[in-house]
Design a protein around this motif. Structure first.
Motif, PDB file in Angstrom:
ATOM      1  N   TRP A 132       7.750   0.033 -12.292  1.00  0.00           N
ATOM      2  CA  TRP A 132       7.968  -0.609 -11.001  1.00  0.00           C
ATOM      3  C   TRP A 132       9.377  -0.354 -10.481  1.00  0.00           C
ATOM      4  O   TRP A 132       9.603  -0.269  -9.290  1.00  0.00           O
ATOM      5  CB  TRP A 132       7.665  -2.111 -11.096  1.00  0.00           C
ATOM      6  CG  TRP A 132       6.196  -2.350 -11.215  1.00  0.00           C
ATOM      7  CD1 TRP A 132       5.212  -1.605 -10.618  1.00  0.00           C
ATOM      8  CD2 TRP A 132       5.518  -3.353 -11.968  1.00  0.00           C
ATOM      9  NE1 TRP A 132       3.982  -2.104 -10.963  1.00  0.00           N
ATOM     10  CE2 TRP A 132       4.134  -3.164 -11.785  1.00  0.00           C
ATOM     11  CE3 TRP A 132       5.952  -4.403 -12.772  1.00  0.00           C
ATOM     12  CZ2 TRP A 132       3.182  -3.997 -12.375  1.00  0.00           C
ATOM     13  CZ3 TRP A 132       5.001  -5.222 -13.356  1.00  0.00           C
ATOM     14  CH2 TRP A 132       3.635  -5.015 -13.162  1.00  0.00           C
ATOM     15  N   ARG A 133      10.330  -0.221 -11.431  1.00  0.00           N
ATOM     16  CA  ARG A 133      11.697   0.078 -10.997  1.00  0.00           C
ATOM     17  C   ARG A 133      11.744   1.474 -10.368  1.00  0.00           C
ATOM     18  O   ARG A 133      12.334   1.679  -9.325  1.00  0.00           O
ATOM     19  CB  ARG A 133      12.653  -0.025 -12.191  1.00  0.00           C
ATOM     20  CG  ARG A 133      14.120  -0.048 -11.766  1.00  0.00           C
ATOM     21  CD  ARG A 133      15.036  -0.060 -12.970  1.00  0.00           C
ATOM     22  NE  ARG A 133      14.792  -1.203 -13.828  1.00  0.00           N
ATOM     23  CZ  ARG A 133      14.769  -1.156 -15.153  1.00  0.00           C
ATOM     24  NH1 ARG A 133      14.992  -0.028 -15.784  1.00  0.00           N
ATOM     25  NH2 ARG A 133      14.536  -2.239 -15.859  1.00  0.00           N
ATOM     26  N   GLN A 134      11.083   2.436 -11.037  1.00  0.00           N
ATOM     27  CA  GLN A 134      11.035   3.804 -10.500  1.00  0.00           C
ATOM     28  C   GLN A 134      10.402   3.838  -9.117  1.00  0.00           C
ATOM     29  O   GLN A 134      10.845   4.550  -8.237  1.00  0.00           O
ATOM     30  CB  GLN A 134      10.224   4.708 -11.436  1.00  0.00           C
ATOM     31  CG  GLN A 134      11.041   5.263 -12.566  1.00  0.00           C
ATOM     32  CD  GLN A 134      10.169   5.930 -13.631  1.00  0.00           C
ATOM     33  OE1 GLN A 134       8.952   5.987 -13.486  1.00  0.00           O
ATOM     34  NE2 GLN A 134      10.800   6.415 -14.677  1.00  0.00           N
ATOM     35  N   ALA A 135       9.331   3.068  -8.952  1.00  0.00           N
ATOM     36  CA  ALA A 135       8.606   3.082  -7.684  1.00  0.00           C
ATOM     37  C   ALA A 135       9.276   2.188  -6.631  1.00  0.00           C
ATOM     38  O   ALA A 135       8.922   2.243  -5.459  1.00  0.00           O
ATOM     39  CB  ALA A 135       7.158   2.646  -7.907  1.00  0.00           C
ATOM     40  N   LEU A 151      -4.587   1.066  -8.515  1.00  0.00           N
ATOM     41  CA  LEU A 151      -3.656   0.968  -7.388  1.00  0.00           C
ATOM     42  C   LEU A 151      -2.751   2.191  -7.375  1.00  0.00           C
ATOM     43  O   LEU A 151      -2.542   2.826  -8.400  1.00  0.00           O
ATOM     44  CB  LEU A 151      -2.799  -0.296  -7.513  1.00  0.00           C
ATOM     45  CG  LEU A 151      -3.540  -1.624  -7.437  1.00  0.00           C
ATOM     46  CD1 LEU A 151      -2.596  -2.763  -7.797  1.00  0.00           C
ATOM     47  CD2 LEU A 151      -4.125  -1.843  -6.042  1.00  0.00           C
ATOM     48  N   ASN A 152      -2.198   2.490  -6.213  1.00  0.00           N
ATOM     49  CA  ASN A 152      -1.245   3.592  -6.116  1.00  0.00           C
ATOM     50  C   ASN A 152       0.162   3.041  -5.880  1.00  0.00           C
ATOM     51  O   ASN A 152       0.512   2.708  -4.748  1.00  0.00           O
ATOM     52  CB  ASN A 152      -1.660   4.533  -4.976  1.00  0.00           C
ATOM     53  CG  ASN A 152      -0.735   5.736  -4.907  1.00  0.00           C
ATOM     54  OD1 ASN A 152       0.228   5.834  -5.668  1.00  0.00           O
ATOM     55  ND2 ASN A 152      -1.034   6.649  -3.992  1.00  0.00           N
ATOM     56  N   PRO A 153       0.958   2.943  -6.950  1.00  0.00           N
ATOM     57  CA  PRO A 153       2.285   2.325  -6.830  1.00  0.00           C
ATOM     58  C   PRO A 153       3.166   3.010  -5.782  1.00  0.00           C
ATOM     59  O   PRO A 153       3.992   2.347  -5.147  1.00  0.00           O
ATOM     60  CB  PRO A 153       2.891   2.479  -8.224  1.00  0.00           C
ATOM     61  CG  PRO A 153       1.743   2.737  -9.132  1.00  0.00           C
ATOM     62  CD  PRO A 153       0.685   3.412  -8.315  1.00  0.00           C
ATOM     63  N   ALA A 154       2.991   4.315  -5.605  1.00  0.00           N
ATOM     64  CA  ALA A 154       3.838   5.038  -4.655  1.00  0.00           C
ATOM     65  C   ALA A 154       3.663   4.503  -3.234  1.00  0.00           C
ATOM     66  O   ALA A 154       4.540   4.661  -2.394  1.00  0.00           O
ATOM     67  CB  ALA A 154       3.520   6.525  -4.709  1.00  0.00           C
ATOM     68  N   LYS A 176      14.071  -9.897  -1.345  1.00  0.00           N
ATOM     69  CA  LYS A 176      13.864  -9.319  -2.674  1.00  0.00           C
ATOM     70  C   LYS A 176      13.260  -7.909  -2.582  1.00  0.00           C
ATOM     71  O   LYS A 176      13.627  -7.022  -3.352  1.00  0.00           O
ATOM     72  CB  LYS A 176      12.937 -10.217  -3.504  1.00  0.00           C
ATOM     73  CG  LYS A 176      13.545 -11.542  -3.852  1.00  0.00           C
ATOM     74  CD  LYS A 176      14.732 -11.355  -4.779  1.00  0.00           C
ATOM     75  CE  LYS A 176      15.362 -12.678  -5.152  1.00  0.00           C
ATOM     76  NZ  LYS A 176      16.569 -12.485  -5.969  1.00  0.00           N
ATOM     77  N   ILE A 177      12.337  -7.726  -1.652  1.00  0.00           N
ATOM     78  CA  ILE A 177      11.719  -6.410  -1.479  1.00  0.00           C
ATOM     79  C   ILE A 177      12.768  -5.391  -1.059  1.00  0.00           C
ATOM     80  O   ILE A 177      12.840  -4.282  -1.592  1.00  0.00           O
ATOM     81  CB  ILE A 177      10.581  -6.496  -0.427  1.00  0.00           C
ATOM     82  CG1 ILE A 177       9.422  -7.350  -0.953  1.00  0.00           C
ATOM     83  CG2 ILE A 177      10.099  -5.101  -0.035  1.00  0.00           C
ATOM     84  CD1 ILE A 177       8.444  -7.798   0.110  1.00  0.00           C
ATOM     85  N   ARG A 178      13.629  -5.811  -0.127  1.00  0.00           N
ATOM     86  CA  ARG A 178      14.696  -4.919   0.360  1.00  0.00           C
ATOM     87  C   ARG A 178      15.642  -4.551  -0.790  1.00  0.00           C
ATOM     88  O   ARG A 178      15.994  -3.386  -0.969  1.00  0.00           O
ATOM     89  CB  ARG A 178      15.463  -5.648   1.474  1.00  0.00           C
ATOM     90  CG  ARG A 178      16.112  -4.744   2.499  1.00  0.00           C
ATOM     91  CD  ARG A 178      16.458  -5.499   3.786  1.00  0.00           C
ATOM     92  NE  ARG A 178      16.993  -6.816   3.572  1.00  0.00           N
ATOM     93  CZ  ARG A 178      16.524  -7.923   4.159  1.00  0.00           C
ATOM     94  NH1 ARG A 178      15.489  -7.874   4.983  1.00  0.00           N
ATOM     95  NH2 ARG A 178      17.070  -9.106   3.929  1.00  0.00           N
ATOM     96  N   GLN A 179      16.035  -5.539  -1.570  1.00  0.00           N
ATOM     97  CA  GLN A 179      16.967  -5.299  -2.674  1.00  0.00           C
ATOM     98  C   GLN A 179      16.363  -4.369  -3.715  1.00  0.00           C
ATOM     99  O   GLN A 179      17.041  -3.536  -4.294  1.00  0.00           O
ATOM    100  CB  GLN A 179      17.381  -6.618  -3.328  1.00  0.00           C
ATOM    101  CG  GLN A 179      18.302  -7.447  -2.462  1.00  0.00           C
ATOM    102  CD  GLN A 179      18.518  -8.856  -2.999  1.00  0.00           C
ATOM    103  OE1 GLN A 179      17.807  -9.303  -3.904  1.00  0.00           O
ATOM    104  NE2 GLN A 179      19.474  -9.562  -2.434  1.00  0.00           N
ATOM    105  N   LYS A 180      15.056  -4.517  -3.954  1.00  0.00           N
ATOM    106  CA  LYS A 180      14.411  -3.692  -4.986  1.00  0.00           C
ATOM    107  C   LYS A 180      14.313  -2.240  -4.537  1.00  0.00           C
ATOM    108  O   LYS A 180      14.425  -1.316  -5.338  1.00  0.00           O
ATOM    109  CB  LYS A 180      13.022  -4.259  -5.282  1.00  0.00           C
ATOM    110  CG  LYS A 180      12.304  -3.618  -6.461  1.00  0.00           C
ATOM    111  CD  LYS A 180      12.940  -4.002  -7.787  1.00  0.00           C
ATOM    112  CE  LYS A 180      12.349  -3.254  -8.944  1.00  0.00           C
ATOM    113  NZ  LYS A 180      11.236  -3.891  -9.595  1.00  0.00           N
ATOM    114  N   LYS A 181      14.114  -2.052  -3.223  1.00  0.00           N
ATOM    115  CA  LYS A 181      13.984  -0.689  -2.707  1.00  0.00           C
ATOM    116  C   LYS A 181      15.295   0.058  -2.766  1.00  0.00           C
ATOM    117  O   LYS A 181      15.331   1.254  -3.033  1.00  0.00           O
ATOM    118  CB  LYS A 181      13.467  -0.722  -1.256  1.00  0.00           C
ATOM    119  CG  LYS A 181      11.949  -0.812  -1.224  1.00  0.00           C
ATOM    120  CD  LYS A 181      11.400  -0.270   0.077  1.00  0.00           C
ATOM    121  CE  LYS A 181      11.604  -1.253   1.195  1.00  0.00           C
ATOM    122  NZ  LYS A 181      10.745  -0.914   2.342  1.00  0.00           N
ATOM    123  N   SER A 182      16.407  -0.654  -2.484  1.00  0.00           N
ATOM    124  CA  SER A 182      17.715   0.002  -2.542  1.00  0.00           C
ATOM    125  C   SER A 182      18.649  -0.838  -3.393  1.00  0.00           C
ATOM    126  O   SER A 182      19.422  -1.638  -2.885  1.00  0.00           O
ATOM    127  CB  SER A 182      18.289   0.209  -1.148  1.00  0.00           C
ATOM    128  OG  SER A 182      17.946  -0.862  -0.314  1.00  0.00           O
TER     129      SER A 182
END
Ligand code: MG
Ligand code: ZN
Length: 215
Positions: free
Chosen positions: A19-22, A100-103, A207-213
């Motif tokens: 999940w970190r990679q994606a 599911l497709n994590p990408a 949280k979503i924003r922080q995880k993406k960048s």
């Protein structure tokens, strides 16, 4: 029990790395049966999708009633039936992920089996644990089920529209949660009326924003 938890944690670590990679933010949503976990998800999907690309994993002992509610909103959902098992574990989630497709995702919510006890023992690789406690369940629950509340990033106090019909002591429950876990965000909400939910959506978006960048 120690061996079971060690094996579970090894798979959970694999999921966490994936999940970190994606760049996907993942929540493990927990609470008693009837506390309003699926109702929270319905509200959240209505508020966030399609601008947030999200998917749901639904854990239940039997049936796909909750998964059908989510699928009705046009969001990818995978049902896990534990066939009587009272919690989800990481291998079950790993298997569900094959569908599911994590990408394609920014947010994954895993609705755990309704239970305040052992779901707290099993890491699923999640970024955050979110607990729904409804005011009709009683304010004594955090101290009676401390592990569930100790590890929660957010506690949603649901069904506040019914507060006047209960003896639920809002101040006492806040104090008890703070004594177990001073960092938990405690948000009074009603998934029936929508009251208070803006704060939850904002928490998720951040949280979503922080995880993406990541910083
Ligand atoms: Mg449910
Ligand atoms: Zn269990």
């Amino acid at each position: 029990m120690t061996d079971i938890l060690a094996a579970n944690n090894a798979v959970a670590d694999t999921l966490r790395r994936r999940w970190r990679q994606a760049g996907i933010f993942t929540c493990n949503l927990m609470g008693s049966p009837g506390s309003g976990k699926t109702a929270l998800l319905e509200r959240t999907i209505a508020a966030l999708a399609p601008s947030v690309r999200l998917a749901v994993v639904e854990g239940d002992l039997f049936t796909r009633k909750d998964a059908d509610r989510i699928a009705n909103q046009g969001v990818p959902v995978v049902q896990i039936n534990t066939r009587g098992g009272c919690h989800l574990d990481a291998p079950m989630v790993e298997q569900a992920l094959q569908e599911l497709n994590p990408a394609e995702l920014e947010l994954l919510v895993i609705e755990n089996v309704g239970n305040l006890v052992c779901p707290a023992e099993f890491a699923l690789g999640e970024d955050a644990r979110v607990v729904v406690l409804s005011v009709t369940e009683g304010a004594d629950k955090p101290l009676k089920y401390p592990l569930m509340f100790k590890e929660a990033a957010v506690v949603l106090l649901n069904k506040v529209d019914l507060l006047a019909y209960t003896d639920f002591d809002m101040a006492a429950v806040r104090e008890d949660i703070a004594s177990l876990n001073p960092h938990a965000a405690v948000l009074p909400v009603s998934c029936r009326t929508g009251a208070g939910l803006t704060a939850w959506y904002e928490w998720l978006r951040t949280k979503i924003r922080q995880k993406k960048s990541p910083v």
